[in-house]
Every structure is written in C-alpha cells, then in structure tokens.
Design an enzyme around this catalytic site. Structure first.
Site, PDB file in Angstrom:
ATOM      1  N   SER A 194     -58.552 -39.389 -25.544  1.00  0.00           N
ATOM      2  CA  SER A 194     -58.470 -40.844 -25.719  1.00  0.00           C
ATOM      3  C   SER A 194     -58.701 -41.618 -24.422  1.00  0.00           C
ATOM      4  O   SER A 194     -58.641 -42.845 -24.409  1.00  0.00           O
ATOM      5  CB  SER A 194     -57.114 -41.229 -26.329  1.00  0.00           C
ATOM      6  OG  SER A 194     -56.092 -41.030 -25.390  1.00  0.00           O
ATOM      7  N   LYS A 197     -58.520 -23.591 -12.878  1.00  0.00           N
ATOM      8  CA  LYS A 197     -59.904 -23.804 -13.302  1.00  0.00           C
ATOM      9  C   LYS A 197     -60.720 -22.520 -13.182  1.00  0.00           C
ATOM     10  O   LYS A 197     -61.613 -22.267 -14.002  1.00  0.00           O
ATOM     11  CB  LYS A 197     -60.538 -24.944 -12.495  1.00  0.00           C
ATOM     12  CG  LYS A 197     -59.915 -26.307 -12.788  1.00  0.00           C
ATOM     13  CD  LYS A 197     -60.055 -26.713 -14.254  1.00  0.00           C
ATOM     14  CE  LYS A 197     -59.581 -28.124 -14.530  1.00  0.00           C
ATOM     15  NZ  LYS A 197     -59.671 -28.498 -15.943  1.00  0.00           N
ATOM     16  N   TYR A 256     -54.492 -26.018  -8.945  1.00  0.00           N
ATOM     17  CA  TYR A 256     -55.562 -26.594  -9.785  1.00  0.00           C
ATOM     18  C   TYR A 256     -56.787 -25.675  -9.735  1.00  0.00           C
ATOM     19  O   TYR A 256     -57.400 -25.376 -10.760  1.00  0.00           O
ATOM     20  CB  TYR A 256     -55.902 -27.999  -9.265  1.00  0.00           C
ATOM     21  CG  TYR A 256     -56.895 -28.764 -10.107  1.00  0.00           C
ATOM     22  CD1 TYR A 256     -56.500 -29.421 -11.266  1.00  0.00           C
ATOM     23  CD2 TYR A 256     -58.235 -28.845  -9.723  1.00  0.00           C
ATOM     24  CE1 TYR A 256     -57.414 -30.141 -12.032  1.00  0.00           C
ATOM     25  CE2 TYR A 256     -59.154 -29.556 -10.469  1.00  0.00           C
ATOM     26  CZ  TYR A 256     -58.744 -30.207 -11.627  1.00  0.00           C
ATOM     27  OH  TYR A 256     -59.652 -30.918 -12.378  1.00  0.00           O
ATOM     28  N   ILE A 265     -62.641 -38.440 -19.148  1.00  0.00           N
ATOM     29  CA  ILE A 265     -63.753 -37.569 -19.539  1.00  0.00           C
ATOM     30  C   ILE A 265     -63.686 -37.252 -21.035  1.00  0.00           C
ATOM     31  O   ILE A 265     -64.701 -37.251 -21.732  1.00  0.00           O
ATOM     32  CB  ILE A 265     -63.722 -36.278 -18.687  1.00  0.00           C
ATOM     33  CG1 ILE A 265     -64.086 -36.610 -17.231  1.00  0.00           C
ATOM     34  CG2 ILE A 265     -64.660 -35.219 -19.256  1.00  0.00           C
ATOM     35  CD1 ILE A 265     -63.938 -35.452 -16.255  1.00  0.00           C
ATOM     36  N   ARG A 286     -49.743 -39.221 -24.944  1.00  0.00           N
ATOM     37  CA  ARG A 286     -49.207 -40.562 -25.194  1.00  0.00           C
ATOM     38  C   ARG A 286     -49.013 -40.777 -26.693  1.00  0.00           C
ATOM     39  O   ARG A 286     -49.714 -40.173 -27.515  1.00  0.00           O
ATOM     40  CB  ARG A 286     -50.189 -41.624 -24.682  1.00  0.00           C
ATOM     41  CG  ARG A 286     -50.315 -41.658 -23.176  1.00  0.00           C
ATOM     42  CD  ARG A 286     -51.332 -42.700 -22.738  1.00  0.00           C
ATOM     43  NE  ARG A 286     -52.661 -42.429 -23.248  1.00  0.00           N
ATOM     44  CZ  ARG A 286     -53.659 -43.310 -23.254  1.00  0.00           C
ATOM     45  NH1 ARG A 286     -53.462 -44.527 -22.785  1.00  0.00           N
ATOM     46  NH2 ARG A 286     -54.843 -42.984 -23.728  1.00  0.00           N
TER      47      ARG A 286
HETATM   48  P1  NAP Z   1     -57.387 -38.194 -16.956  1.00  0.00           P
HETATM   49  O1  NAP Z   1     -58.158 -39.456 -16.920  1.00  0.00           O
HETATM   50  O2  NAP Z   1     -56.166 -38.053 -16.145  1.00  0.00           O
HETATM   51  O3  NAP Z   1     -57.093 -37.829 -18.482  1.00  0.00           O
HETATM   52  C1  NAP Z   1     -56.415 -36.652 -18.775  1.00  0.00           C
HETATM   53  C2  NAP Z   1     -56.314 -36.512 -20.277  1.00  0.00           C
HETATM   54  O4  NAP Z   1     -55.619 -35.277 -20.555  1.00  0.00           O
HETATM   55  C3  NAP Z   1     -55.522 -37.622 -20.923  1.00  0.00           C
HETATM   56  O5  NAP Z   1     -56.119 -37.982 -22.143  1.00  0.00           O
HETATM   57  C4  NAP Z   1     -54.152 -36.999 -21.157  1.00  0.00           C
HETATM   58  O6  NAP Z   1     -53.481 -37.488 -22.300  1.00  0.00           O
HETATM   59  C5  NAP Z   1     -54.522 -35.560 -21.392  1.00  0.00           C
HETATM   60  N1  NAP Z   1     -53.410 -34.653 -21.075  1.00  0.00           N
HETATM   61  C6  NAP Z   1     -52.824 -34.443 -19.875  1.00  0.00           C
HETATM   62  N2  NAP Z   1     -51.847 -33.535 -19.981  1.00  0.00           N
HETATM   63  C7  NAP Z   1     -51.817 -33.166 -21.276  1.00  0.00           C
HETATM   64  C8  NAP Z   1     -51.023 -32.262 -22.019  1.00  0.00           C
HETATM   65  N3  NAP Z   1     -50.053 -31.547 -21.445  1.00  0.00           N
HETATM   66  N4  NAP Z   1     -51.253 -32.125 -23.345  1.00  0.00           N
HETATM   67  C9  NAP Z   1     -52.230 -32.858 -23.948  1.00  0.00           C
HETATM   68  N5  NAP Z   1     -53.013 -33.722 -23.294  1.00  0.00           N
HETATM   69  C10 NAP Z   1     -52.801 -33.877 -21.987  1.00  0.00           C
HETATM   70  O7  NAP Z   1     -58.317 -36.972 -16.476  1.00  0.00           O
HETATM   71  P2  NAP Z   1     -59.897 -36.752 -16.514  1.00  0.00           P
HETATM   72  O8  NAP Z   1     -60.399 -37.027 -15.152  1.00  0.00           O
HETATM   73  O9  NAP Z   1     -60.497 -37.419 -17.673  1.00  0.00           O
HETATM   74  O10 NAP Z   1     -59.909 -35.160 -16.692  1.00  0.00           O
HETATM   75  C11 NAP Z   1     -60.221 -34.522 -17.914  1.00  0.00           C
HETATM   76  C12 NAP Z   1     -60.509 -33.060 -17.606  1.00  0.00           C
HETATM   77  O11 NAP Z   1     -61.609 -32.980 -16.696  1.00  0.00           O
HETATM   78  C13 NAP Z   1     -59.350 -32.342 -16.930  1.00  0.00           C
HETATM   79  O12 NAP Z   1     -59.275 -31.022 -17.406  1.00  0.00           O
HETATM   80  C14 NAP Z   1     -59.749 -32.338 -15.463  1.00  0.00           C
HETATM   81  O13 NAP Z   1     -59.167 -31.262 -14.772  1.00  0.00           O
HETATM   82  C15 NAP Z   1     -61.245 -32.191 -15.574  1.00  0.00           C
HETATM   83  N6  NAP Z   1     -61.985 -32.650 -14.406  1.00  0.00           N
HETATM   84  C16 NAP Z   1     -61.859 -33.923 -13.923  1.00  0.00           C
HETATM   85  C17 NAP Z   1     -62.618 -34.307 -12.822  1.00  0.00           C
HETATM   86  C18 NAP Z   1     -62.570 -35.691 -12.235  1.00  0.00           C
HETATM   87  O14 NAP Z   1     -63.117 -35.891 -11.135  1.00  0.00           O
HETATM   88  N7  NAP Z   1     -61.963 -36.662 -12.870  1.00  0.00           N
HETATM   89  C19 NAP Z   1     -63.484 -33.387 -12.208  1.00  0.00           C
HETATM   90  C20 NAP Z   1     -63.573 -32.110 -12.728  1.00  0.00           C
HETATM   91  C21 NAP Z   1     -62.830 -31.757 -13.823  1.00  0.00           C
HETATM   92  P3  NAP Z   1     -52.905 -39.007 -22.392  1.00  0.00           P
HETATM   93  O15 NAP Z   1     -54.131 -39.885 -22.460  1.00  0.00           O
HETATM   94  O16 NAP Z   1     -52.139 -39.030 -23.643  1.00  0.00           O
HETATM   95  O17 NAP Z   1     -52.111 -39.234 -21.164  1.00  0.00           O
END
Ligand code: NAP
Length: 256
Positions: free
Chosen positions: A11, A164, A160, A14, A35
């Site tokens: 929601s 990964k 982390y 990414i 959430r």
């Molecule tokens: P984000 O904006 O922090 O969003 C994280 C999402 O994961 C949110 O929707 C959150 O739910 C959900 N979440 C977190 N903990 C959870 C749990 N225990 N159970 C169920 N849902 C959970 O992060 P993002 O940047 O979009 O990252 C998404 C993925 O991409 C992650 O796996 C991250 O490691 C990976 N990633 C991110 C980046 C980057 O630069 N941003 C780079 C490489 C990889 P709520 O919305 O309900 O809080």
C-alpha cells in the site's frame, strides 16, 4: 477470470508501485501491510480506480499465524492465487556498526525480511501446486524484492544485508524446487529508490548520486520496480526462472 496477485507491503513505496502496475496489467489484488486498513484506504481506493478488485490483508509477515490467516482470506475471497510478491521489508530501526549492532535488531530484520518471505513462499507455492494439479492452464509465479544489499556490504546495517542475501538464495531454492511445476521464481534487486524507507537519508544519497554513484544519475522510483515486476508477472520472461533483475541505475556495474 482475472488472475490474482498478493503483494506484501503493497500500500506504499515500492509495493504500491508494483500493485499499480499489476492492476494495470489486469490483476486483482490482495494487499498486505501492518497498518490498519483505514490508514491504507486512499492507496487501496486508487488501485480500485485502475480496475482491480482489492482485498486488504492486515498483519505482520513475520507471524506464522498471520501468514496462514492472510492466505485463508485470499482463498475464501478470490479462491485463487497466481502471483506472490514478497516485498514487505524493514530497515534496522537504528543503523549501527556491525561491531556494536544488537542481536535484537538482527532478529527483527531477519524474521521480517527473510523468515516471513521464506515461509510465505512455501505456503503460497504449495497452494499454487495444488491449483496447477486441478487446472492444467493455471499459471503461477513468485517474485522476491531483495536489494543491492544482497551483494553490496554496508557495515552499518549488516542484518539488512544478511537478510537480503538470504532472500536471494531463497529465490534460487524455490526456483529449483518449483521448476517441475513450471512456476517461475524471480528476484528483483532495487538500488536506491525514493520511498519512506530512504526518506531519512535523502541528502546523503542526493550527494552520492550527484557524485556518480549510479551510472544513471537519478534516484530510482517505485514505478521503475513496478514495471519490471509486471513484466515478470505477465509472463514476459518465461524461460528465466531464478534470475535476478537489477533495478539500480547501474550502481553495481563495475567501473574503473
Ligand atoms: P517502505 O516505504 O518503508 O514500505 C515498506 C512496506 O512494507 C510498507 O507497506 C509496510 O507496511 C510493509 N511492512 C513492513 N514491515 C512489515 C511486516 N512486518 N509485515 C507486513 N508488512 C510490513 O519501504 P520500501 O522502500 O517501499 O521497501 C519495499 C521493499 O523494497 C523492502 O523489502 C525493502 O527492503 C526493499 N528495498 C528498498 C529500497 C529503497 O531504496 N527504498 C532499495 C532496495 C530494496 P505498512 O504500509 O502497513 O507500514
């Protein structure tokens, strides 16, 4: 009948970018997040305007019970599951040098980012195998959202990186196991993507990108990841199970 995709953490960030592209590609959606549904309502309604039927599955992917309940809900609501996207993930609450970082933080990050995805994959894979045995034209696929941290060492967030790297092996393991059922498993490996997760380190990454960290001199966006996952989920890479799709603007391209 429309195909159904389940996106953890779908929601915002990414996961939302992925959900939007899967909705456009004609999937109905089950969206997970921690959430309450009310907090995610705007995002869920936006996905509905794209044409998807959307079921929200609230809960922690690290919980065995919650994972079971979510899949049960998807089964009773849609009766099918074609695509699982393991996207939910957390950064350590505090970035700490690996000489000092705590076991508690290791456990928090590993159970959420790795154990949750591993066992959700196991359960979804078994359901997909069941569907395949009942319906010869069934198509299934699993996508894991890892990170360049699977191979790039950051000593201030070791937990982390380890999670990964483990998710990367999870992709290979399930790709190998599910080959006989023609269920491909892919890894999508983003670089630096502008989301809430990176909001606290914006100026640091602005400078690094400006100084040439990536070949393509810009942040990545959820849209960049969403396009790639939609191509995989649509079946545009049918003979590439186990592969890693890098979405990092060339960050990991070796240069001299
Ligand atoms: P984000 O904006 O922090 O969003 C994280 C999402 O994961 C949110 O929707 C959150 O739910 C959900 N979440 C977190 N903990 C959870 C749990 N225990 N159970 C169920 N849902 C959970 O992060 P993002 O940047 O979009 O990252 C998404 C993925 O991409 C992650 O796996 C991250 O490691 C990976 N990633 C991110 C980046 C980057 O630069 N941003 C780079 C490489 C990889 P709520 O919305 O309900 O809080």
């Amino acid at each position: 009948m429309k195909k159904v995709a389940f996106i953890t953490g779908g929601s915002r960030g990414i996961g939302y970018g992925i959900a939007e592209h899967l909705a456009r590609a004609g999937f109905d959606l089950a969206i997970n997040g921690v959430r309450p549904e009310e907090a995610a309502r705007e995002a869920l309604d936006s996905l509905r305007t794209v044409g998807a039927e959307v079921l929200y599955c609230q809960g922690d992917v690290a919980s065995t019970e919650t994972r079971r309940t979510m899949l049960d809900n998807i089964r009773s609501h849609f009766g099918r599951l074609n695509v699982l996207v393991n996207n939910a993930g957390v950064a350590p609450k505090e970035r700490r040098d690996i000489l000092e970082a705590t076991e508690e933080s290791f456990q928090y990050v590993l159970t959420t980012n790795l154990q949750g995805a591993y066992f959700l994959t196991q359960a979804a894979a078994n359901w997909m195998i069941e569907q395949k045995s009942e319906q010869s034209d069934f198509t299934g696929c699993i996508v894991n959202v890892s990170s360049i941290s699977a191979t790039v060492a950051s000593v201030n967030r070791g937990e982390y990186c380890v999670a990964k790297a483990g998710l990367s092996m999870t992709t290979q393991l399930f790709a190998a196991r599910l080959g006989e059922f023609d269920i491909p498993v892919y890894e999508v490996r983003p670089g630096i993507i502008r989301t809430d997760m990176t909001a606290g380190v914006t100026s640091k990454y602005d400078k690094l990108i400006d100084d040439g960290l990536c070949v393509q001199k810009r942040w990545g966006y959820p849209d960049d990841v969403g396009r790639a996952v939609a191509a995989l989920a649509r079946g545009d890479f049918p003979y590439s199970t186990g592969q890693v799709i890098l979405i990092d603007g060339g960050l990991t391209l070796p240069r001299l």
